[in-house]
Design an enzyme around this catalytic site. Sequence first.
Site, PDB file in Angstrom:
ATOM      1  N   ASP A  27      -7.833  -5.440   0.016  1.00  0.00           N
ATOM      2  CA  ASP A  27      -8.231  -6.290  -1.093  1.00  0.00           C
ATOM      3  C   ASP A  27      -7.834  -7.746  -0.919  1.00  0.00           C
ATOM      4  OD1 ASP A  27      -9.553  -4.425  -2.612  1.00  0.00           O
ATOM      5  OD2 ASP A  27      -7.725  -3.677  -3.531  1.00  0.00           O
ATOM      6  N   HIS A  48       0.846  -1.191   0.000  1.00  0.00           N
ATOM      7  CA  HIS A  48       0.000   0.000   0.000  1.00  0.00           C
ATOM      8  C   HIS A  48       0.879   1.237   0.000  1.00  0.00           C
ATOM      9  CE1 HIS A  48      -3.284   2.723   0.982  1.00  0.00           C
ATOM     10  NE2 HIS A  48      -4.076   1.742   0.625  1.00  0.00           N
TER      11      HIS A  48
HETATM   12  N1  ACO Z   1       4.035  -7.942  -4.025  1.00  0.00           N
HETATM   13  C1  ACO Z   1       5.369  -7.985  -4.193  1.00  0.00           C
HETATM   14  N2  ACO Z   1       6.169  -6.908  -4.176  1.00  0.00           N
HETATM   15  C2  ACO Z   1       5.582  -5.714  -3.978  1.00  0.00           C
HETATM   16  C3  ACO Z   1       4.182  -5.587  -3.789  1.00  0.00           C
HETATM   17  C4  ACO Z   1       3.421  -6.765  -3.811  1.00  0.00           C
HETATM   18  N3  ACO Z   1       2.089  -6.720  -3.654  1.00  0.00           N
HETATM   19  N4  ACO Z   1       3.899  -4.303  -3.612  1.00  0.00           N
HETATM   20  C5  ACO Z   1       5.041  -3.617  -3.681  1.00  0.00           C
HETATM   21  N5  ACO Z   1       6.074  -4.476  -3.926  1.00  0.00           N
HETATM   22  C6  ACO Z   1       7.472  -4.136  -4.100  1.00  0.00           C
HETATM   23  C7  ACO Z   1       7.737  -3.629  -5.515  1.00  0.00           C
HETATM   24  O1  ACO Z   1       8.028  -4.674  -6.399  1.00  0.00           O
HETATM   25  C8  ACO Z   1       8.890  -2.707  -5.279  1.00  0.00           C
HETATM   26  O2  ACO Z   1      10.042  -3.479  -5.193  1.00  0.00           O
HETATM   27  P1  ACO Z   1      11.452  -2.923  -5.793  1.00  0.00           P
HETATM   28  O3  ACO Z   1      11.726  -1.667  -5.032  1.00  0.00           O
HETATM   29  O4  ACO Z   1      12.395  -4.048  -5.518  1.00  0.00           O
HETATM   30  O5  ACO Z   1      11.176  -2.683  -7.243  1.00  0.00           O
HETATM   31  C9  ACO Z   1       8.624  -2.111  -3.908  1.00  0.00           C
HETATM   32  O6  ACO Z   1       7.765  -3.043  -3.248  1.00  0.00           O
HETATM   33  C10 ACO Z   1       7.914  -0.770  -3.972  1.00  0.00           C
HETATM   34  O7  ACO Z   1       6.829  -0.859  -4.883  1.00  0.00           O
HETATM   35  P2  ACO Z   1       5.988   0.411  -5.361  1.00  0.00           P
HETATM   36  O8  ACO Z   1       5.053   0.006  -6.453  1.00  0.00           O
HETATM   37  O9  ACO Z   1       6.893   1.551  -5.627  1.00  0.00           O
HETATM   38  O10 ACO Z   1       5.234   0.738  -4.012  1.00  0.00           O
HETATM   39  P3  ACO Z   1       3.926   1.551  -3.836  1.00  0.00           P
HETATM   40  O11 ACO Z   1       3.927   2.048  -2.475  1.00  0.00           O
HETATM   41  O12 ACO Z   1       3.716   2.513  -4.926  1.00  0.00           O
HETATM   42  O13 ACO Z   1       2.864   0.362  -4.034  1.00  0.00           O
HETATM   43  C11 ACO Z   1       0.843  -0.614  -4.645  1.00  0.00           C
HETATM   44  C12 ACO Z   1       1.541   0.434  -3.784  1.00  0.00           C
HETATM   45  C13 ACO Z   1       0.722  -0.072  -6.085  1.00  0.00           C
HETATM   46  C14 ACO Z   1      -0.537  -0.827  -4.057  1.00  0.00           C
HETATM   47  C15 ACO Z   1       1.665  -1.933  -4.660  1.00  0.00           C
HETATM   48  O14 ACO Z   1       1.913  -2.377  -3.345  1.00  0.00           O
HETATM   49  C16 ACO Z   1       0.987  -3.031  -5.478  1.00  0.00           C
HETATM   50  O15 ACO Z   1       1.122  -3.061  -6.707  1.00  0.00           O
HETATM   51  N6  ACO Z   1       0.247  -3.960  -4.797  1.00  0.00           N
HETATM   52  C17 ACO Z   1      -0.494  -4.997  -5.463  1.00  0.00           C
HETATM   53  C18 ACO Z   1      -1.823  -4.441  -5.980  1.00  0.00           C
HETATM   54  C19 ACO Z   1      -2.796  -4.155  -4.843  1.00  0.00           C
HETATM   55  O16 ACO Z   1      -2.982  -4.947  -3.930  1.00  0.00           O
HETATM   56  N7  ACO Z   1      -3.468  -2.993  -4.960  1.00  0.00           N
HETATM   57  C20 ACO Z   1      -4.514  -2.585  -3.995  1.00  0.00           C
HETATM   58  C21 ACO Z   1      -4.047  -1.441  -3.152  1.00  0.00           C
HETATM   59  S1  ACO Z   1      -5.267  -1.043  -1.971  1.00  0.00           S
HETATM   60  C22 ACO Z   1      -6.471  -0.259  -2.836  1.00  0.00           C
HETATM   61  O17 ACO Z   1      -6.259   0.355  -3.838  1.00  0.00           O
HETATM   62  C23 ACO Z   1      -7.828  -0.412  -2.328  1.00  0.00           C
END
Ligand code: ACO
Length: 389
Positions: A319, A264
């Site tokens: 989620d 998140h």
């Molecule tokens: N699984 C594995 N790795 C993850 C996940 C995940 N769910 N989420 C983040 N990471 C990792 C990324 O790969 C990244 O790694 P790196 O630095 O080695 O490249 C690091 O964590 C940071 O990722 P970002 O995308 O920059 O983090 P951000 O804070 O923007 O992420 C997000 C938020 C987009 C929700 C992300 O966690 C994600 O894609 N999650 C999966 C989708 C999801 O569950 N969305 C629902 C969110 S809640 C809502 O909208 C109601």
Amino acid sequence: MASSESAVIHKGLDNIYVCESKICYIDGENSQLYYRGYSIEELTNSSNFEEVSYLLINGELPTKAQLELFKTELRNSYSIPAPIVEWMRGLPKSALPMDAIRSGVSMLSLYDANPSDNSLESNKKRSYRILGAMPALLATFSRLRRGLEPVEPKKNLSLASNFLYMLKESAPDEYDVSVMDKTMILHAEHEMNASTFSCVVTASTLSDMYSAITAGIATLKGPLHGGANEASLKFIQSVGSPEKAEEAVERVLRAKQRIMGFGHRVYKNFDPRYKILRKVAEKMVDRKPDSKQLLLTAEAVEQAALKRLSNSKIFPNVDFYSGTVFNALGVETDLFTPVFAMSRTPGWAAHALEYLEDNRLVRPKAYYTGTVGKKYVPLEERGDSAAAR
Ligand code: ACO
């Protein structure tokens, strides 16, 4: 472009405040979420979705009389206009429910008695109208594509109860209604996320509430936002059984993919909504024998993913369990995100209305890195390949 102007670029608008707000407070470090000052735990334990919707939009919990009036306004739009039902009847089988309700909400504007009255009061009433119509929009679409006739809503039922009733054409179990209602409260609001910002941007042009909510639905659709609940359930279903969870999680992470329902932008600890839904899911294991395997698999996936991701401060979000819970309630998988949209409508409306009270057109900038002064070459002189240009 060669420029002496320097720009700080906030990709994704991370950590940028766009306004002051009294609607929602997220304490991401301590896993706390408040709607209008009330903790999400207190609201899910003691309140109901209608009351929470009133609270979000109007700022205070309603009195008995205010709540009755609000419910009457919602009930007045429980039935959707007949031409919208007919339009849904003609939709192709391939139409996605999220697209159908996005268009359905937009169509509601065509049946507004005073479309050019753009006062705050009128837009507030529109938000009630949209909220009241949401269950029928979703259920009607779902039934028609299953080859079933739509079911007329019952005026004496709540939004959660009516939705389940219209979906299945049978009186919903009280326990199911209370789970649905709780889940809707959990999804009702979440500060300035992508879809809420879309609503605010649209409202800031002095468009109208139908347009703002339509924009919210459009933005919620993506798998990085509301679409994650569907993706999370599909992953859990693909794992199949608890003993395959570790290997499946490992496979996803090895392929540098994401575990949907984890991570998140704001919570760097457990999402409090997840904690509540997890308890709901735990109780469902005994109450819903048909969903037991899925619920146990979800728990195993959660544990395996936590083992691998918690050190990086990546925890389950709302989620992760919402899909499993909706599935156990008998909601079709591709209706999850539309149910999220139905539940988020009061939050979207509250932000649009609050922003309009002290409106400023949203107009950020893009830092130009292209060139200027190119000479226009007529089409016939450009050659065949892009490289020739
Ligand atoms: N699984 C594995 N790795 C993850 C996940 C995940 N769910 N989420 C983040 N990471 C990792 C990324 O790969 C990244 O790694 P790196 O630095 O080695 O490249 C690091 O964590 C940071 O990722 P970002 O995308 O920059 O983090 P951000 O804070 O923007 O992420 C997000 C938020 C987009 C929700 C992300 O966690 C994600 O894609 N999650 C999966 C989708 C999801 O569950 N969305 C629902 C969110 S809640 C809502 O909208 C109601």
